[in-house]
Structures are given as structure tokens and as C-alpha cells.
Design a protein around this motif. Sequence first.
Motif, PDB file in Angstrom:
ATOM      1  N   LEU A  56      47.604  30.521  51.341  1.00 52.89           N
ATOM      2  CA  LEU A  56      47.028  30.451  49.893  1.00 52.89           C
ATOM      3  C   LEU A  56      46.242  31.648  49.351  1.00 52.89           C
ATOM      4  CD1 LEU A  56      45.825  26.819  50.067  1.00 52.89           C
ATOM      5  CD2 LEU A  56      47.801  27.477  48.984  1.00 52.89           C
ATOM      6  N   VAL A  57      46.359  32.015  48.122  1.00 57.27           N
ATOM      7  CA  VAL A  57      45.474  32.982  47.304  1.00 57.27           C
ATOM      8  C   VAL A  57      45.102  32.482  45.971  1.00 57.27           C
ATOM      9  CG1 VAL A  57      46.276  35.264  46.575  1.00 57.27           C
ATOM     10  CG2 VAL A  57      47.251  34.662  48.523  1.00 57.27           C
ATOM     11  N   ALA A  58      44.047  32.713  45.670  1.00 55.10           N
ATOM     12  CA  ALA A  58      43.495  32.516  44.592  1.00 55.10           C
ATOM     13  C   ALA A  58      42.988  33.381  43.523  1.00 55.10           C
ATOM     14  CB  ALA A  58      42.163  31.396  44.744  1.00 55.10           C
ATOM     15  N   ASN A  59      43.302  33.473  42.268  1.00 52.84           N
ATOM     16  CA  ASN A  59      43.059  34.249  41.437  1.00 52.84           C
ATOM     17  C   ASN A  59      41.610  34.196  41.147  1.00 52.84           C
ATOM     18  OD1 ASN A  59      42.890  35.019  38.095  1.00 52.84           O
ATOM     19  ND2 ASN A  59      44.787  35.636  38.681  1.00 52.84           N
ATOM     20  N   LEU A  60      40.967  35.394  40.994  1.00 51.63           N
ATOM     21  CA  LEU A  60      39.458  35.864  40.710  1.00 51.63           C
ATOM     22  C   LEU A  60      39.435  36.683  39.500  1.00 51.63           C
ATOM     23  CD1 LEU A  60      38.560  36.487  44.220  1.00 51.63           C
ATOM     24  CD2 LEU A  60      38.560  34.181  43.264  1.00 51.63           C
ATOM     25  N   GLY A 103      29.752  33.225  46.201  1.00 52.97           N
ATOM     26  CA  GLY A 103      30.619  32.249  45.279  1.00 52.97           C
ATOM     27  C   GLY A 103      32.028  32.310  45.810  1.00 52.97           C
ATOM     28  N   LEU A 104      32.538  33.292  46.292  1.00 56.41           N
ATOM     29  CA  LEU A 104      33.604  33.236  46.998  1.00 56.41           C
ATOM     30  C   LEU A 104      34.043  32.600  48.328  1.00 56.41           C
ATOM     31  CD1 LEU A 104      36.632  34.756  46.874  1.00 56.41           C
ATOM     32  CD2 LEU A 104      35.819  36.455  48.516  1.00 56.41           C
ATOM     33  N   GLN A 105      32.980  32.623  49.061  1.00 63.29           N
ATOM     34  CA  GLN A 105      32.824  31.787  50.176  1.00 63.29           C
ATOM     35  C   GLN A 105      32.765  30.421  49.859  1.00 63.29           C
ATOM     36  OE1 GLN A 105      33.070  32.920  53.589  1.00 63.29           O
ATOM     37  NE2 GLN A 105      33.325  30.823  53.878  1.00 63.29           N
ATOM     38  N   ALA A 106      31.630  29.867  49.044  1.00 59.38           N
ATOM     39  CA  ALA A 106      31.361  28.387  48.887  1.00 59.38           C
ATOM     40  C   ALA A 106      32.494  27.614  48.085  1.00 59.38           C
ATOM     41  CB  ALA A 106      30.115  28.471  48.097  1.00 59.38           C
ATOM     42  N   ASN A 107      33.123  28.417  47.258  1.00 56.03           N
ATOM     43  CA  ASN A 107      33.843  27.845  46.151  1.00 56.03           C
ATOM     44  C   ASN A 107      35.521  28.219  46.253  1.00 56.03           C
ATOM     45  OD1 ASN A 107      31.759  26.526  44.343  1.00 56.03           O
ATOM     46  ND2 ASN A 107      31.249  28.830  44.301  1.00 56.03           N
ATOM     47  N   VAL A 108      35.851  29.261  47.323  1.00 60.13           N
ATOM     48  CA  VAL A 108      37.178  29.526  47.407  1.00 60.13           C
ATOM     49  C   VAL A 108      37.540  29.408  48.851  1.00 60.13           C
ATOM     50  CG1 VAL A 108      39.112  31.324  47.102  1.00 60.13           C
ATOM     51  CG2 VAL A 108      37.237  30.831  45.160  1.00 60.13           C
ATOM     52  N   LEU A 109      37.048  30.130  49.732  1.00 56.41           N
ATOM     53  CA  LEU A 109      37.357  30.125  51.058  1.00 56.41           C
ATOM     54  C   LEU A 109      37.082  28.959  51.753  1.00 56.41           C
ATOM     55  CD1 LEU A 109      36.029  33.810  51.940  1.00 56.41           C
ATOM     56  CD2 LEU A 109      38.369  33.175  51.208  1.00 56.41           C
ATOM     57  N   GLY A 118      41.536  36.226  48.398  1.00 51.88           N
ATOM     58  CA  GLY A 118      41.316  36.499  46.875  1.00 51.88           C
ATOM     59  C   GLY A 118      42.159  37.361  46.033  1.00 51.88           C
ATOM     60  N   TRP A 119      42.498  37.187  44.852  1.00 45.59           N
ATOM     61  CA  TRP A 119      43.584  37.932  43.998  1.00 45.59           C
ATOM     62  C   TRP A 119      42.470  38.310  42.899  1.00 45.59           C
ATOM     63  CZ3 TRP A 119      47.800  34.773  41.087  1.00 45.59           C
ATOM     64  CH2 TRP A 119      48.340  35.472  39.938  1.00 45.59           C
ATOM     65  N   GLU A 140      38.538  37.164  63.001  1.00 44.42           N
ATOM     66  CA  GLU A 140      39.514  37.179  64.065  1.00 44.42           C
ATOM     67  C   GLU A 140      40.821  37.465  63.435  1.00 44.42           C
ATOM     68  OE1 GLU A 140      39.477  32.963  62.537  1.00 44.42           O
ATOM     69  OE2 GLU A 140      37.956  34.485  63.146  1.00 44.42           O
ATOM     70  N   GLU A 141      41.007  37.382  62.260  1.00 43.29           N
ATOM     71  CA  GLU A 141      42.152  37.334  61.464  1.00 43.29           C
ATOM     72  C   GLU A 141      42.494  38.722  60.873  1.00 43.29           C
ATOM     73  OE1 GLU A 141      43.165  34.097  59.086  1.00 43.29           O
ATOM     74  OE2 GLU A 141      42.662  32.516  60.919  1.00 43.29           O
ATOM     75  N   PRO A 142      43.862  39.301  60.557  1.00 46.07           N
ATOM     76  CA  PRO A 142      44.066  40.443  59.860  1.00 46.07           C
ATOM     77  C   PRO A 142      43.793  40.074  58.371  1.00 46.07           C
ATOM     78  CG  PRO A 142      45.747  39.919  61.089  1.00 46.07           C
ATOM     79  CD  PRO A 142      44.939  38.800  61.192  1.00 46.07           C
ATOM     80  N   VAL A 143      43.160  40.925  57.637  1.00 47.80           N
ATOM     81  CA  VAL A 143      42.908  40.635  56.273  1.00 47.80           C
ATOM     82  C   VAL A 143      43.325  41.694  55.178  1.00 47.80           C
ATOM     83  CG1 VAL A 143      40.749  41.984  56.406  1.00 47.80           C
ATOM     84  CG2 VAL A 143      40.402  40.293  54.885  1.00 47.80           C
ATOM     85  N   TYR A 144      43.454  40.905  54.083  1.00 47.79           N
ATOM     86  CA  TYR A 144      43.907  41.855  53.040  1.00 47.79           C
ATOM     87  C   TYR A 144      43.507  41.056  51.575  1.00 47.79           C
ATOM     88  CZ  TYR A 144      47.998  39.356  50.808  1.00 47.79           C
ATOM     89  OH  TYR A 144      48.825  38.606  50.091  1.00 47.79           O
ATOM     90  N   THR A 145      43.724  41.723  50.426  1.00 42.86           N
ATOM     91  CA  THR A 145      43.469  41.247  49.127  1.00 42.86           C
ATOM     92  C   THR A 145      44.494  41.690  48.367  1.00 42.86           C
ATOM     93  OG1 THR A 145      41.665  40.602  47.542  1.00 42.86           O
ATOM     94  CG2 THR A 145      41.516  42.526  48.764  1.00 42.86           C
ATOM     95  N   ILE A 146      44.156  41.231  46.892  1.00 38.94           N
ATOM     96  CA  ILE A 146      45.351  41.858  45.900  1.00 38.94           C
ATOM     97  C   ILE A 146      44.395  42.322  44.724  1.00 38.94           C
ATOM     98  CG2 ILE A 146      47.114  41.136  44.523  1.00 38.94           C
ATOM     99  CD1 ILE A 146      47.531  38.783  46.481  1.00 38.94           C
ATOM    100  N   THR A 147      44.923  43.364  44.159  1.00 41.43           N
ATOM    101  CA  THR A 147      44.163  43.841  42.949  1.00 41.43           C
ATOM    102  C   THR A 147      45.146  44.224  41.928  1.00 41.43           C
ATOM    103  OG1 THR A 147      42.302  45.239  42.190  1.00 41.43           O
ATOM    104  CG2 THR A 147      43.597  46.338  43.783  1.00 41.43           C
TER     105      THR A 147
END
Length: 688
Positions: free
Chosen positions: A347-351, A407-413, A420-421, A470-477
Motif C-alpha cells: 500500500l502507498v498513500a498520497n500525502l 504524523g506519517l507514523q501515527a496516521n499512515v504507517l 508515502g507518495w 529491516e526492509e528496503p525502502v523507497y518513496t514517490i515524489t
Amino acid sequence: MKPIGNAVLSAQDAHGIALKLGDGSTFRVQALEPSLFRVTLRPADGYKEPRTWAIAPGANPAEGLDVPWEGRLRDDISGFKQPALSIAENCGRFTVASEALQVTIAPEPLALQWHDAKGQPIAADRATSAYFKSSRTGFVRHYLQRDRTEFYFGLGDKTGPLNLHGRRLRTLALDSLGYDPASGDPLYKHWPFVLTRSPSGQWYGIYYDTLAACTFDLGLEHDNYHDLFRYVEIDDGDLDYYFMSGATPADVIAQFVRLIGGTALPPRWSVGFAQTAMGLADAPDAQKKLDGFIDRAVAEGVPVSSFHYGSGYSSKGKRRYVFTWNASKFPDPKALNAKFHANGMNLVANLKPCLLDDHPAYEEVGKLGGFIHSADSGKPVIEQFWDGVGAHLDFTSPAAIAWWQSGLQANVLDYGIDVGWNDNNEYAIMDDDAQCAGFGSPLPMHRARPLHALLMTRATYEAQRRSKPEEPVYTITRGGPPGLQRYAQTWSGDNTTSWETLRWNIRTGLQMSLSGMFNVGHDVGGFAGPVPDPELFVRWVQACSLNPRMVMNSWKTDGTVNLPWMHESVKAEVIAAIQLRYTLMPYLWSLFERATAHHEPIIRPTFINFPDDEACFADCDDFMLGDAVLVAPVVASGATSRKVYLPKGPTAWHDFASGERFDAGQTISVAAPLSRLPLFLRAGTSLP
């Protein structure tokens, strides 16, 4: 404006020379690598932009190696080899040479000439006058000589033919919904890098390291008193540029990407097909619709690796409130997210980085000093944003960064979202009085706009890395300057459904690859505009099926959603194109690994692989996927065949579907029924 000249030698060492100018400023030429030189104009009272966030040799954010949050000092040249040079003077001119590159500096009028180690010309400043600055407006200009046979590429997400010769373009990021795919400019990125093929076949790149808006005239302007020229105008910033040369375009692109910190290797699941649509999350019964989407995807046998939540999960009416959930539309979002995961969909969420003036956290962030503010009053700068007005977060404020990550941690992750997108982050703030905190050294917004997209993306990336180390990470912009590729995937923004967009978006994606953005794609089927008809929809899915990013995204006024099964008559062809991506997934993933390890574009114009084949420089719809696969999308309505040029280099090419062999260096006509994306394999390669 006045020309810059009257240069006299003031210092030299083993790595370069400095010349003092009549106004007290310093013009310096340094070698950072054998084929990478840096040229700076430092005003007498210091740089306007004393820090940089783009230059990052050896960066690896996945391991915590990155530019300091507050930026790297502009004259910090750590991390480079700094090769020893030979420096000679002849008739008042200075020649600085490494083992691969040499530059001759004429002090009056100040101008540079670049040659390779054998003395072959590569590039030259305009001989009559090359450097200017304006005391009235603050801009600086750099002029170069131009040849009509030169090819220019780069500048990020640009539209139209790949060769930018003859155009005037800006690096000023805007929210460009509905842009003209053939000529629209500017779009979403600030990317002042130009890749040039010289008349002799030499390749070089120039990166202007500035966050100020730039205008690149690549041959549109003409002045009777000068020979042919091109120039860049930097709006109230510094002249600090990196000149790099190479035998091939790939050599130059790799040097540039190393310079700006490399490319993030994303999690493998992110390379699969992804689905999103504003209409789904905007609907009054959004959770029910998304629950039904999961069931339908499973029933249809459509492989979906991730679902991207549009901002509708945070909307009330048309207004969007980042880090909130609309409980009436999503009564149990954690249960829904668990169902997505149970069915193999990440899952990816728009920010969004702007808080509307009635956002529940608006006062809290204001008290933290977390908004872009007026230099005079200190009050937040109010801008139009998504059916309201609000203030943009200041990502040069540690307090705002902390608020964002919390806010990203508490309300999205913590709700089960993986990524996060970062959207709508162009920071199109035009108020001349606007400024940001600058980590304690305030920055005017006209020299900091693209920085906020970069730091927003970094803030999201680092919060995700802390959440799941422990996981690979990326985001979108969607927006940003050089450096965004260290963290994020990106795309060509809010395109419009049409055959013309399908055709020209292919070039925009390739232009981004030539600019050093490798993890790129387009909204499949078109974001805005009319609903794609069955034929256009199939051809669009096929054309994007082998792009690094494949996301089906849409926002249609009649509520229609681009979905793989939206047209029953072509559902089988659409699903087959998506499945082709998974068939070639081992090869595609290997290209992501090479992009990270070797700074190689994933998709490229054919001339990247075959720079000695002049036919590859002709404008066309084809592109290479890595070294092995030639992709020839169909982009014309009603077409059931198309012509394809098979580049010289290998002995032959093989049709992917039939295995038929064709000699290289010829144009063939290939059958292209609606069910087929023409693909050709380079003879002698092994395709996993």
C-alpha cells in the motif's frame, strides 16, 4: 547586465586555478575527477546559495549516508578524487589539464574552451562574451557557442522531441495538470542539467547547481553581433556548474548520477503493476469500493503488486487534510489495509505538504513555526490549494520535519500503509516576501522552492526506514530537483487521455532517463480528460507495461475509473500486457539493480546503446529496455502494423513473439494486431 571579465590570476594549486575579477569576485576552475571539472563564480560578499543539497558523491541513504539535512557547504569538495593537473600559461591564457579533459581560460573577455586529452574540441563558451550578471535583477547568464548540428537532451521532465535544440525551456516547477504533451513547459521538476552531443560526436554534460529558477535558451534566440549561441539564465542565484565529458552518452549520465548521489534500489514488489484512481478513494462508500476492487482483481486474475491510495482517504468534500482519515468513507481502514496485504498488495498513500486553514493541526504547526512565512510579518504565507487556501509546511524547519514524520507514523504507517507518495509538492509560491527557516539561516523562497519537495521526500523516506529498518525502502515524489532519485520514484504527472499524450509521454519518460531519473513512468490510460476508448486503452497499457513504473491512475469527471477490466471487449488484451511485465520481471529487476550499481538508465533511446548509428537519432516511438530488448509501441489509432528500425551493432534482432531473425541496420514492417506489443531481442543476449 554587464559582462564579467578583467580576470587576473590570483591563485593556483595542483587541482585548479582561481582568477580575481574587477568587482572582487572570484572565478575558479577545479578538477574533481579526471573528466569532471567544476566552475564557480563566487561574489565578493559570498554565495547567495552557500549550501547545496544535490552534490552527494558516495551517498547511500539506505545506510544513512547522505547530505546533511542543513545542506553541504558549496565549496566542500570531499568525496572526489581531485586528480593532479598540469597548468600552463601561454599569451595570457591558462590551460588546465587532467589525464582526460583540458580547459583553456581566456581572461578578457572571460571564456573557456574545452578539449579532450588528444586536443579534440568538445565545447566552448561564446567568444565575444560568455558571462554576465545583472545588478538590477540579480540574474547571471552563461553563454556557450552553438553549432546547428548539436543535439541537446536533459532538463528533466520536458515534452516534445528528445532533441531540445531550438527550444527555450524553464526549470520552474508547477502543478501542470492538463499540460500539452508536445510543447508544455515547465512541468513538475527543477532539473538544470543539459546533455550535449557535439558535432564531432563527443558527449558532455553541464549541471548548474542552483535552486533558483533557470531559463535555458537552446538556440531560439539570435543576435546579429554574435555567432550562434545558447545560454542559461539563473534567476538571482549563483553560477556554479559541473562540466563532465565522456565517449558515450551513457558515460556522461553515469558521471552525473554519481555526482548527485546515485539511485535508490526500491523494494522488489514496487516494480510490479500498481493501481490507483482518485474516484475510488473519493467515493462516499470508498471502503466498500476498494474492498470490491480487491475481490475483482483476484477474480479476474490480474496481478496487482500494490494499490496507491489517492488523497480521498483524507478528504471531506473536495478539501484534503493530510494525516487524517474520513471515518464515514473508511469506517475500518486497518481491516481494509489488512485485506490488501492478505491478497498480496502493498500500500502507498498520497500525502500533501499544505495544510488548509481549517486543518485540525493548523494552529499547532503555526505555533511550531512550521510554515513558509513572510519575512516581514513572520506570519504564514497563504496560498490557493485544493479548493481552499492554506500554508505550506517548511521542510527546512526541524520542528516541521518532526511533526511530519510523527504524523506519517501515527496516521499512515501505523494504519498498515507501506509507502508515502509525496504529491502536489511543487511549492508554487510566488510571493517575493516568502521565506523559509533554512535550518537557522533563512532562505528566500525564490531560491528554495524545489528544495522543499526534496526534503519532504527525504523526511518521508527516513520515517519509513525507521519504521521498518529491516526492509528496503523507497518513496514517490511528483516534484523535486536533482537528488530526488536518492529516495524516490517519480512520474510525468497529471497527463491527459489522448493518442497525442500516449505518443509524447514516451519521449518525456526517456528525457527523464537521460536526465538521471531512472525509476519513472506515466499515469496509464491518462489521468485527466476523456475516458480512453478500448483501442487507446490497450495501446497505452502495452506502451507502459515495460516502463520502470507502471501505475494505472485516473480522475475522470464522469466518475469512470481506469481499471484493467473497464472495457470488457479488450479485457484479455489488457491483462495480457500486464502479465507480460511479470513474464519479464527477472530481467526488469536486473535493470533496477544495474541502475543502482552502475548508474545506467532502465529505459533509453536507442542511441544510448548505439551512439555510432546515426539513424538512432531520428525521432521515433521506440526505446530500449536495458541492453537486450527493443520496444516498439503502437501509438496510432487503427494501426495493425508499424515500421521499426533495427539498430546497427548486433548482427541481428529476433522477434520476441515468433523468434524470426532480422538483419540489423534495416527498417522492417511488423504486424501489430491489438493483442501485440512488438518487441525485438538483440542477437546474442540471454534474457531471463
